[in-house]
Design a protein around this motif. Structure first.
Motif, PDB file in Angstrom:
ATOM      1  N   ARG A 154       0.830  -1.220   0.000  1.00 51.90           N
ATOM      2  CA  ARG A 154       0.000   0.000   0.000  1.00 51.90           C
ATOM      3  C   ARG A 154       0.855   1.256   0.000  1.00 51.90           C
ATOM      4  O   ARG A 154       0.471   2.271  -0.575  1.00 51.90           O
ATOM      5  CB  ARG A 154      -0.994  -0.015   1.153  1.00 51.90           C
ATOM      6  CG  ARG A 154      -0.432   0.149   2.537  1.00 51.90           C
ATOM      7  CD  ARG A 154      -1.570   0.201   3.541  1.00 51.90           C
ATOM      8  NE  ARG A 154      -1.124   0.533   4.882  1.00 51.90           N
ATOM      9  CZ  ARG A 154      -1.945   0.785   5.888  1.00 51.90           C
ATOM     10  NH1 ARG A 154      -3.257   0.728   5.696  1.00 51.90           N
ATOM     11  NH2 ARG A 154      -1.493   1.091   7.082  1.00 51.90           N
ATOM     12  N   THR A 189      -5.774   7.835   6.608  1.00 52.35           N
ATOM     13  CA  THR A 189      -4.868   6.699   6.385  1.00 52.35           C
ATOM     14  C   THR A 189      -3.776   7.068   5.384  1.00 52.35           C
ATOM     15  O   THR A 189      -2.596   6.758   5.589  1.00 52.35           O
ATOM     16  CB  THR A 189      -5.645   5.475   5.873  1.00 52.35           C
ATOM     17  OG1 THR A 189      -6.570   5.054   6.883  1.00 52.35           O
ATOM     18  CG2 THR A 189      -4.707   4.328   5.552  1.00 52.35           C
ATOM     19  N   VAL A 190      -4.173   7.744   4.315  1.00 48.49           N
ATOM     20  CA  VAL A 190      -3.187   8.161   3.308  1.00 48.49           C
ATOM     21  C   VAL A 190      -2.174   9.124   3.918  1.00 48.49           C
ATOM     22  O   VAL A 190      -0.960   9.001   3.697  1.00 48.49           O
ATOM     23  CB  VAL A 190      -3.886   8.799   2.088  1.00 48.49           C
ATOM     24  CG1 VAL A 190      -2.850   9.395   1.128  1.00 48.49           C
ATOM     25  CG2 VAL A 190      -4.744   7.774   1.366  1.00 48.49           C
ATOM     26  N   TYR A 226      -9.017   4.093   0.753  1.00 49.47           N
ATOM     27  CA  TYR A 226      -8.577   4.387   2.114  1.00 49.47           C
ATOM     28  C   TYR A 226      -9.209   5.702   2.542  1.00 49.47           C
ATOM     29  O   TYR A 226      -9.698   6.481   1.724  1.00 49.47           O
ATOM     30  CB  TYR A 226      -7.063   4.551   2.193  1.00 49.47           C
ATOM     31  CG  TYR A 226      -6.252   3.325   1.857  1.00 49.47           C
ATOM     32  CD1 TYR A 226      -6.762   2.037   2.024  1.00 49.47           C
ATOM     33  CD2 TYR A 226      -4.955   3.449   1.371  1.00 49.47           C
ATOM     34  CE1 TYR A 226      -6.009   0.924   1.718  1.00 49.47           C
ATOM     35  CE2 TYR A 226      -4.191   2.337   1.052  1.00 49.47           C
ATOM     36  CZ  TYR A 226      -4.724   1.082   1.227  1.00 49.47           C
ATOM     37  OH  TYR A 226      -3.976  -0.024   0.907  1.00 49.47           O
ATOM     38  N   SER A 227      -9.171   5.975   3.836  1.00 57.11           N
ATOM     39  CA  SER A 227      -9.589   7.295   4.309  1.00 57.11           C
ATOM     40  C   SER A 227      -8.458   8.288   4.061  1.00 57.11           C
ATOM     41  O   SER A 227      -7.292   7.914   3.899  1.00 57.11           O
ATOM     42  CB  SER A 227      -9.910   7.237   5.802  1.00 57.11           C
ATOM     43  OG  SER A 227      -8.721   7.004   6.551  1.00 57.11           O
ATOM     44  N   ALA A 259      -6.908   8.695  -1.831  1.00 60.59           N
ATOM     45  CA  ALA A 259      -7.781   7.967  -0.901  1.00 60.59           C
ATOM     46  C   ALA A 259      -8.952   7.315  -1.638  1.00 60.59           C
ATOM     47  O   ALA A 259      -9.313   6.165  -1.374  1.00 60.59           O
ATOM     48  CB  ALA A 259      -8.293   8.914   0.174  1.00 60.59           C
TER      49      ALA A 259
END
Length: 214
Positions: A157, A184-185, A180-181, A175
């Motif tokens: 990732r 998270t990124v 992903y949120s 994202a």
């Protein structure tokens, strides 16, 4: 009639000339170390250094304590007959480029090994290369894969986020593409900046491209 007196100019201490390779030698036995230094010489093309931190290439003899090979930025030429797994991995961790069999450690072979190492050309005997590749495969399966890391040091990732960042996408677009949120990124990017000591997103992309990570 006056004459101009000139003061004799003392020759300056020898400094590294353009194109010369700075070489340090490491060996537990002082006689072996002296022999290697003598074989390498200090003529055109090579400048001997006492401090490995000031060398471009380190020539080291494999011994019973591979961890004692100095670590640094110099590329390593290892003089060994059949290095065991511990010696080979310790050498890899210290920048191994070339392995030279003791019986082949003639002045000409050592100088060629130094030139190859300095130019970034690797040279390992086939059996040692096979051992190294098997070790790398085991490292990937037993250590990296369970931690979701690859041999590049990045997780899949992280690699995907970096690739999209290099293509010009911003955090929100990345994202959405990888599901992903945003948080998270951002955490992934922050982790990369911290791990590699980089300044910003532009720097992390430049680093990844330069090191061939993406």
């Amino acid at each position: 009639m006056s004459t101009t007196m000139t003061t004799p100019v003392r020759p300056m201490a020898r400094t590294q000339e353009r194109g010369e390779i700075r070489v340090a030698v490491h060996a537990g036995d002082p006689l072996v170390r002296a022999g290697l230094r003598s074989a390498l010489g200090d003529g055109p093309g090579i400048t001997l250094r006492d401090d490995p931190d000031q060398a471009d290439v380190l020539v080291a003899v494999a011994g019973s304590e591979p961890h004692r090979i100095p670590a640094g930025s110099a590329r390593l030429v290892l003089v060994a007959d059949q290095p065991n797994q511990a010696e080979l991995w310790a050498a890899v961790e210290r920048g191994l480029a070339v392995v030279v069999a003791r019986a082949e450690a003639t002045p000409g072979r050592l100088r060629r090994a130094v030139a190859d190492a300095h130019a970034g050309r690797g040279d390992l005997p086939a059996d040692q290369l096979g051992s190294l590749l098997r070790g790398i495969s085991r490292l990937h399966k037993e250590v990296l894969e369970p931690r979701e890391l690859t041999l590049s040091g990045l997780s899949p990732r992280e690699t995907e986020v970096l690739r999209l960042l290099a293509e010009g996408f911003d955090t929100g677009e990345i994202a959405r593409r990888v599901a992903y949120s945003d948080r998270t990124v951002k955490n992934i990017l922050h982790g990369l900046l911290s791990r590699f000591g980089l300044r910003n997103r532009t720097h992390v992309v430049a680093y990844a491209l330069r090191e061939g990570l993406i």
